[in-house]
Enzyme design. Structure first.
Site, PDB file in Angstrom:
ATOM      1  N   LYS A   1      54.976  52.588  72.435  1.00  0.00           N
ATOM      2  CA  LYS A   1      53.801  53.442  72.322  1.00  0.00           C
ATOM      3  C   LYS A   1      52.784  53.299  73.440  1.00  0.00           C
ATOM      4  O   LYS A   1      52.420  52.193  73.818  1.00  0.00           O
ATOM      5  CB  LYS A   1      53.093  53.133  71.009  1.00  0.00           C
ATOM      6  CG  LYS A   1      53.880  53.573  69.807  1.00  0.00           C
ATOM      7  CD  LYS A   1      53.079  53.317  68.569  1.00  0.00           C
ATOM      8  CE  LYS A   1      53.733  53.943  67.357  1.00  0.00           C
ATOM      9  NZ  LYS A   1      53.054  53.563  66.142  1.00  0.00           N
TER      10      LYS A   1
ATOM     11  N   ARG B   1      61.026  27.567  70.344  1.00  0.00           N
ATOM     12  CA  ARG B   1      59.623  27.179  70.120  1.00  0.00           C
ATOM     13  C   ARG B   1      59.490  25.693  69.804  1.00  0.00           C
ATOM     14  O   ARG B   1      58.494  25.074  70.180  1.00  0.00           O
ATOM     15  CB  ARG B   1      59.036  28.015  68.985  1.00  0.00           C
ATOM     16  CG  ARG B   1      58.761  29.426  69.442  1.00  0.00           C
ATOM     17  CD  ARG B   1      58.232  30.266  68.341  1.00  0.00           C
ATOM     18  NE  ARG B   1      57.766  31.538  68.864  1.00  0.00           N
ATOM     19  CZ  ARG B   1      57.543  32.602  68.124  1.00  0.00           C
ATOM     20  NH1 ARG B   1      57.751  32.559  66.825  1.00  0.00           N
ATOM     21  NH2 ARG B   1      57.116  33.712  68.667  1.00  0.00           N
TER      22      ARG B   1
ATOM     23  N   GLY C   1      51.869  38.783  71.447  1.00  0.00           N
ATOM     24  CA  GLY C   1      50.543  39.342  71.168  1.00  0.00           C
ATOM     25  C   GLY C   1      49.448  38.592  71.899  1.00  0.00           C
ATOM     26  O   GLY C   1      48.532  39.196  72.460  1.00  0.00           O
TER      27      GLY C   1
ATOM     28  N   GLY D   1      58.445  40.074  72.736  1.00  0.00           N
ATOM     29  CA  GLY D   1      59.683  39.790  72.000  1.00  0.00           C
ATOM     30  C   GLY D   1      60.951  40.291  72.656  1.00  0.00           C
ATOM     31  O   GLY D   1      61.878  39.510  72.925  1.00  0.00           O
TER      32      GLY D   1
HETATM   33  P1  AMP Z   1      56.645  47.309  71.814  1.00  0.00           P
HETATM   34  O1  AMP Z   1      56.562  46.554  70.527  1.00  0.00           O
HETATM   35  O2  AMP Z   1      55.538  48.267  72.030  1.00  0.00           O
HETATM   36  O3  AMP Z   1      56.903  46.405  73.005  1.00  0.00           O
HETATM   37  O4  AMP Z   1      57.907  48.267  71.686  1.00  0.00           O
HETATM   38  C1  AMP Z   1      59.183  47.774  71.459  1.00  0.00           C
HETATM   39  C2  AMP Z   1      59.999  48.879  70.898  1.00  0.00           C
HETATM   40  O5  AMP Z   1      60.052  49.954  71.801  1.00  0.00           O
HETATM   41  C3  AMP Z   1      61.431  48.485  70.640  1.00  0.00           C
HETATM   42  O6  AMP Z   1      61.615  48.478  69.250  1.00  0.00           O
HETATM   43  C4  AMP Z   1      62.226  49.579  71.316  1.00  0.00           C
HETATM   44  O7  AMP Z   1      63.268  50.056  70.519  1.00  0.00           O
HETATM   45  C5  AMP Z   1      61.204  50.679  71.495  1.00  0.00           C
HETATM   46  N1  AMP Z   1      61.613  51.622  72.544  1.00  0.00           N
HETATM   47  C6  AMP Z   1      61.796  51.383  73.840  1.00  0.00           C
HETATM   48  N2  AMP Z   1      62.228  52.493  74.469  1.00  0.00           N
HETATM   49  C7  AMP Z   1      62.334  53.466  73.547  1.00  0.00           C
HETATM   50  C8  AMP Z   1      62.741  54.844  73.566  1.00  0.00           C
HETATM   51  N3  AMP Z   1      63.125  55.410  74.668  1.00  0.00           N
HETATM   52  N4  AMP Z   1      62.715  55.518  72.409  1.00  0.00           N
HETATM   53  C9  AMP Z   1      62.318  54.929  71.276  1.00  0.00           C
HETATM   54  N5  AMP Z   1      61.921  53.637  71.187  1.00  0.00           N
HETATM   55  C10 AMP Z   1      61.939  52.917  72.307  1.00  0.00           C
END
Ligand code: AMP
Length: 416
Positions: A217, A36, A397, A374
């Site tokens: 999610k 950064r 974000g 990230g």
């Molecule tokens: P996000 O912040 O929504 O981009 O999600 C990132 C997170 O998704 C990371 O901490 C990953 O560990 C989690 N993630 C990705 N695939 C899986 C999975 N199959 N099961 C559980 N967590 C996951």
């Protein structure tokens, strides 16, 4: 009126520049990733080359008041080294008048962490017994914020916002301060580059366009997925969110991540994709584990046939091969979010492979590849592909909100 850094006359002027120096530090207060800081250097050098002086402001971490470990003094050495000019430090961003007055053209002053003051974010700190108390405290901070912004603005002749990572926040230094510079406000190169790259993907891309959306999610990514249907031909969906789709379709997902309350929404989304002619590629075979740990037992199976005590952790090679074919036939690719549990090395392979495929698509097909978020950025950086994709976004974000079509306060404040 918005100005532009390339044409603005900085000679004899003091520029206050909002950068994103929110870098990770280890226990010895050493910077572990200076991306950064390096990103902001072209903007900072430009002001100095054109005969101006720099007042640099940033946040670092999430302090709840003055906190030694979040002091920007820890990063001064690195800024000085990268800028190639001596750097002065004001240890209170609200009491820098004398140092600013003494600042000569060609000189640089870094202000202490803006978030040592609650007024930067405009949010009250601490615990409140009742909602009324919280509301009253918020009103006080908001009132005090006016003087906080005014003080920062009083230091300079012009304002540059180069902190894309905080562009989605309506904070004092990222948005409110712009009002004091109606004819002397502009984006720095980081902001210009980010806006150009995302606009290119959304408005002027070469087709086929493919988005890869991963992460934990459905609930946090559904808006962006649906928004992207207007821009893409293909949508690859991976990571933890896929199991909500699969369960909704009647699959057996074992202990995999699932948001039961999002299942109908997931089905509706698939229907919308069909109506819009967007092809969806959900993961099929996945690596499953009997424990959420690096030394868990693993197997490969269809993500509709996961045994009860097992959970889906990463994309399997056959799924990655299916996605590779789609990606190697794409001319524009947008990637946000890991396709597996990236922070556990045993389940980072799928995400790392996506980074590799994007670098290949860029080199072999001249595809325009934009990476944000990230874990995705960490994957391309750790794999040594940061320079081998077209654009790496510095703001997770902020990038998502921009893709969702929201007007970011940091961008609106300069443009309006
Ligand atoms: P996000 O912040 O929504 O981009 O999600 C990132 C997170 O998704 C990371 O901490 C990953 O560990 C989690 N993630 C990705 N695939 C899986 C999975 N199959 N099961 C559980 N967590 C996951």
């Amino acid at each position: 009126m918005q100005q532009f850094i390339d044409t603005y006359d900085f000679a004899g002027k003091k520029a206050i520049v909002r950068v994103d120096f929110n870098v990770p530090l280890n226990e010895k207060m050493e910077i572990t990733d200076d991306t950064r800081i390096r990103a902001a250097i072209p903007t900072l050098k430009k002001v100095l080359e054109k005969g101006g002086a720099l007042i640099i402001m940033s946040h670092l971490g999430r302090p709840k008041g003055v906190t030694e470990k979040f002091s920007l003094k820890h990063i001064l050495g690195r800024v000085q080294e990268l800028l190639g000019a001596p750097v002065k430090f004001a240890d209170d961003c609200q009491a820098a008048d004398e140092q600013v007055a003494a600042l000569k053209m060609g000189e640089v002053l870094v202000l202490e962490n803006l978030r040592f003051y609650a007024e930067e974010e405009g949010k009250p700190r601490g615990e409140f017994a009742t909602d009324e108390e919280k509301k009253a405290a918020k009103a006080v901070v908001k009132e005090n914020q006016k003087a906080f912004v005014k003080k920062l603005a009083s230091y300079a002749d012009c304002y540059i916002n180069d902190a894309f990572g905080t562009a989605h926040r309506a904070h004092a230094s990222t948005a409110l301060i712009a009002e004091y510079f109606p004819n002397d406000k502009m984006f720095g190169y980081v902001m210009e580059g980010e806006i150009k790259a995302i606009d290119h993907v959304l408005k002027t891309p070469e087709h086929p366009v493919t988005a890869i959306v991963g992460g934990a999610k459905v609930s946090s990514k559904i808006t962006i997925i649906e928004k992207l249907f207007d821009a893409v031909d293909n949508m690859i969906i991976g990571g933890g969110m896929v199991y909500t789709f699969k369960k909704a379709q009647g699959g057996k997902i074992g202990r995999s991540l699932c948001e039961d309350d999002q299942m109908q929404l997931a089905l509706d989304t698939l229907k919308k994709a069909e109506e819009k002619g967007v092809k969806i590629y959900l993961s099929k075979e996945v690596v499953i584990a009997d424990d959420f740990s690096n030394d868990a037992n693993t197997k490969i199976c269809l993500n509709t046939e996961i045994p009860d005590e097992w959970e889906g952790m990463d994309a399997a090679p056959s799924t990655l091969a299916m996605w590779e074919e789609v990606l190697m036939n794409s001319k524009t690719i947008l990637w946000n979010g890991p396709v597996g549990v990236f922070e556990i090395p045993a389940f980072a392979k799928g995400t790392n492979r996506i980074a590799e495929i994007l670098a290949k698509a860029t080199a072999e097909n001249g595809a325009f590849t934009l990476v944000g978020g990230g874990d995705s950025v960490a994957a391309v950086t750790q794999m040594g592909y940061a320079d081998k994709v077209s654009y790496v976004s510095t703001g997770g974000g902020a990038m998502l909100e921009y893709l969702e079509g929201k007007e970011l306060p940091g961008i609106a404040a300069i443009r309006k």
